[in-house]
Design a protein around this motif. Structure first.
Motif, mmCIF file in Angstrom:
data_model
loop_
_atom_site.group_PDB
_atom_site.id
_atom_site.type_symbol
_atom_site.label_atom_id
_atom_site.label_comp_id
_atom_site.label_asym_id
_atom_site.label_seq_id
_atom_site.Cartn_x
_atom_site.Cartn_y
_atom_site.Cartn_z
ATOM 1 N N ALA A 1 64.318 25.618 16.302
ATOM 2 C CA ALA A 1 64.180 26.947 16.895
ATOM 3 C C ALA A 1 63.056 27.727 16.212
ATOM 4 N N HIS A 2 62.971 27.611 14.898
ATOM 5 C CA HIS A 2 61.903 28.294 14.160
ATOM 6 C C HIS A 2 60.537 27.746 14.579
ATOM 7 N N TYR A 3 60.431 26.425 14.723
ATOM 8 C CA TYR A 3 59.178 25.806 15.152
ATOM 9 C C TYR A 3 58.786 26.282 16.547
ATOM 10 N N THR A 4 59.759 26.372 17.455
ATOM 11 C CA THR A 4 59.475 26.806 18.823
ATOM 12 C C THR A 4 58.990 28.249 18.843
ATOM 13 N N SER A 5 59.629 29.109 18.045
ATOM 14 C CA SER A 5 59.208 30.518 18.023
ATOM 15 C C SER A 5 57.808 30.658 17.408
ATOM 16 N N LEU A 6 57.517 29.879 16.355
ATOM 17 C CA LEU A 6 56.173 29.927 15.773
ATOM 18 C C LEU A 6 55.117 29.413 16.749
ATOM 19 N N GLN A 7 55.448 28.367 17.489
ATOM 20 C CA GLN A 7 54.502 27.821 18.454
ATOM 21 C C GLN A 7 54.245 28.826 19.577
ATOM 22 N N ALA A 8 55.299 29.499 20.052
ATOM 23 C CA ALA A 8 55.130 30.505 21.107
ATOM 24 C C ALA A 8 54.284 31.673 20.603
ATOM 25 N N GLU A 9 54.522 32.087 19.363
ATOM 26 C CA GLU A 9 53.729 33.185 18.793
ATOM 27 C C GLU A 9 52.262 32.780 18.650
ATOM 28 N N PHE A 10 52.029 31.551 18.232
ATOM 29 C CA PHE A 10 50.655 31.066 18.096
ATOM 30 C C PHE A 10 49.962 31.019 19.465
ATOM 31 N N MET A 11 50.667 30.537 20.480
ATOM 32 C CA MET A 11 50.081 30.456 21.818
ATOM 33 C C MET A 11 49.770 31.854 22.360
ATOM 34 N N ARG A 12 50.667 32.799 22.081
ATOM 35 C CA ARG A 12 50.413 34.164 22.546
ATOM 36 C C ARG A 12 49.235 34.783 21.810
ATOM 37 N N SER A 13 49.159 34.549 20.511
ATOM 38 C CA SER A 13 48.083 35.169 19.732
ATOM 39 C C SER A 13 46.732 34.514 19.978
ATOM 40 N N SER A 14 46.695 33.322 20.554
ATOM 41 C CA SER A 14 45.401 32.678 20.799
ATOM 42 C C SER A 14 44.859 32.973 22.196
#
Length: 145
Positions: A88-101
């Protein structure tokens, strides 16, 4: 050459008599304790003492294996929960990275440095028009750098 014949015994050897072994300390202690508890040597527990001890040993092993299995199940559940939390932590970090890029998010962050990808122009009637400048590719030649 000799003839093959059966061998006749000249005298019979006396049968070997087994001497009764003297019980060791542990066996003597068990016998004395059992006699004190049950009274007679031919009582039911005395006759079946070896079976009782064998079943007791098997029960002890069974209980130990059961505790070990339960401990393993608890450890597996704890590890599964930990893996789910990490996923779950990995998924949230990946979503945040995709949004910030995204280009719009990057544009918001670099606007503080004066870098914008929008240009405000006026048309023929004097109305302000907001146009987006497409990104430009920066090409650096090998000998320039």
């Amino acid at each position: 050459m000799a003839l093959n014949t059966f061998k006749t015994p000249t005298e019979k050897a006396p049968p070997k008599v087994r001497q009764k072994k003297e019980p060791n300390r542990l066996q003597r202690w068990v016998d004395e304790t059992a006699l004190r508890l049950f009274g007679r040597e031919d009582a039911w527990p005395m006759r079946n003492l070896d079976r009782i001890l064998w079943v007791s040993l098997l029960l002890t092993i069974y209980i130990g294996l059961n505790h070990n299995a339960e401990r393993l199940v608890r450890r597996m559940l704890r590890t599964k929960t930990e893996v789910d939390e990490l996923r779950a932590h990995y998924t949230s970090l990946q979503a945040e990275f995709m949004r910030s890029s995204k280009q719009s998010e990057i544009g918001k962050r670099v606007a503080a440095f004066g870098l914008v990808n929008r240009q405000v122009t006026k048309d023929d009637k004097g109305i302000q028009k907001d146009t987006i400048i497409p990104p430009q590719k920066i090409v650096v030649k090998r000998d320039e750098y």
